[in-house]
Enzyme design. Structure first.
Site, PDB file in Angstrom:
ATOM      1  N   VAL A 137      21.688   6.572 -28.237  1.00  0.00           N
ATOM      2  CA  VAL A 137      22.147   5.330 -27.619  1.00  0.00           C
ATOM      3  C   VAL A 137      20.945   4.414 -27.429  1.00  0.00           C
ATOM      4  CG1 VAL A 137      23.314   4.268 -25.652  1.00  0.00           C
ATOM      5  CG2 VAL A 137      23.995   6.558 -26.423  1.00  0.00           C
ATOM      6  N   LYS A 148      25.674   2.779 -29.738  1.00  0.00           N
ATOM      7  CA  LYS A 148      25.744   4.233 -29.928  1.00  0.00           C
ATOM      8  C   LYS A 148      25.723   4.509 -31.429  1.00  0.00           C
ATOM      9  CE  LYS A 148      28.497   6.956 -27.530  1.00  0.00           C
ATOM     10  NZ  LYS A 148      29.738   7.648 -27.067  1.00  0.00           N
ATOM     11  N   GLY A 197      25.347  11.257 -30.830  1.00  0.00           N
ATOM     12  CA  GLY A 197      24.185  10.592 -31.399  1.00  0.00           C
ATOM     13  C   GLY A 197      23.370   9.854 -30.366  1.00  0.00           C
ATOM     14  N   GLU A 242      20.455  10.113 -25.519  1.00  0.00           N
ATOM     15  CA  GLU A 242      20.985  10.846 -26.656  1.00  0.00           C
ATOM     16  C   GLU A 242      22.095  11.753 -26.156  1.00  0.00           C
ATOM     17  OE1 GLU A 242      19.187  13.193 -30.556  1.00  0.00           O
ATOM     18  OE2 GLU A 242      17.881  12.350 -29.003  1.00  0.00           O
ATOM     19  N   ASP A 299      36.546  14.259 -20.738  1.00  0.00           N
ATOM     20  CA  ASP A 299      35.152  14.587 -20.440  1.00  0.00           C
ATOM     21  C   ASP A 299      34.659  13.803 -19.228  1.00  0.00           C
ATOM     22  OD1 ASP A 299      32.855  16.072 -20.886  1.00  0.00           O
ATOM     23  OD2 ASP A 299      31.987  14.621 -22.270  1.00  0.00           O
TER      24      ASP A 299
END
Length: 262
Positions: free
Chosen positions: A19, A34, A17, A13, A127
């Site tokens: 996975v 996902k 959301g 998660e 990220d």
């Protein structure tokens, strides 16, 4: 649960959301799905998902990027169907401490190649961190989760997000600056490499100290790599190397390892 898929199993998660691991009924192939939480068409989360899809499609076929297969409607909203990486993430590998130098060099080669290809297309990941670097079926590292990527050449597609992980975030991200560029990824790449080499994420003191970040002891065969790695975490984005120059540096480091090269 997902039309056309069976043996669905929750495996994680994240910020957007849950996975799942699932098997496509028509082919028997295993994929990752996902599911986007609390997403409705026109929401900011949906726009981020559409950007993820666009980014991954433009990078489809790259050996070190998770490929996207399709987008589908799930019971709770839209879902992205992607390549499944069975080896977990590099964060899992860090449970036993720092990684050996040959492995660090191989990871550096593969991730810098993925970032160089993305940056050439105007895609910024925003990220980069060990949990977003997955291990594929044949041991290769694959960059995943372009969910907060922004396309550098399109101001309308730029987005601010609180989903970044502060331990790997660049100064400009922490300042909530609009000056986000490929150098932002280079900084997070450097912070990630620091974690792989030392076994711990860089602290605020490490990152903001005047003496620069110390990457620790490394195989003498790749000593020449250290100044460039330190430069990845320069406070000023203009002082950081490009992802393309990192590819060259890691290739030279790999050659320097000789018979210990992976």
């Amino acid at each position: 649960m997902f039309k056309g898929y069976e043996e669905v199993e929750l495996i994680g998660e994240g910020g957007l959301g849950r996975v799942y691991r699932a098997r496509r009924a028509s082919t028997g192939g295993v994929l990752a799905i996902k599911e986007l939480r609390n997403v409705s068409e026109g929401s900011s989360a949906w726009h981020r998902a559409r950007r993820e899809l666009e980014a991954l499609l433009r990078l489809k076929g790259h050996p070190y990027v998770i490929s996207v297969e399709e987008i589908l409607e799930g019971p709770n909203g839209p879902c992205l169907v992607m390549e499944f990486a069975p080896g977990g993430s590099l964060m899992d590998r860090l449970c036993d401490g720092p990684l050996p130098t040959p492995e660090v060099v191989l990871i550096g080669q593969q991730v810098s190649e993925a970032l160089s290809a993305a940056h050439a297309l105007g895609i910024i990941h925003r990220d980069i961190k060990p949990p977003n670097l997955l291990i594929g079926s044949f041991g290769q590292v694959k960059v995943c989760d372009f969910g907060i990527a922004s396309l550098a050449r399109d101001d309308e597609l730029r987005t601010k997000t609180s989903a970044l992980t502060r331990a790997y975030a660049s100064p400009e991200e922490l300042d909530d600056s609009n000056d986000i560029s490929s150098a932002t990824d280079v900084y997070s790449f450097g912070a990630t490499m620091y974690h792989l080499m030392t076994g711990r994420g860089p602290s605020f003191r490490d990152r903001m100290g005047g003496g620069g970040v110390e990457f620790g002891v490394i195989d003498p065969a790749v000593d020449d790599l250290l100044p460039l790695l330190r430069a990845t975490m320069a406070h000023d984005p203009s002082d950081r190397p490009t992802a393309a120059s990192l590819v060259d540096a890691f290739d030279r480091a790999a050659a320097g390892l000789g018979s210990s090269r992976l």
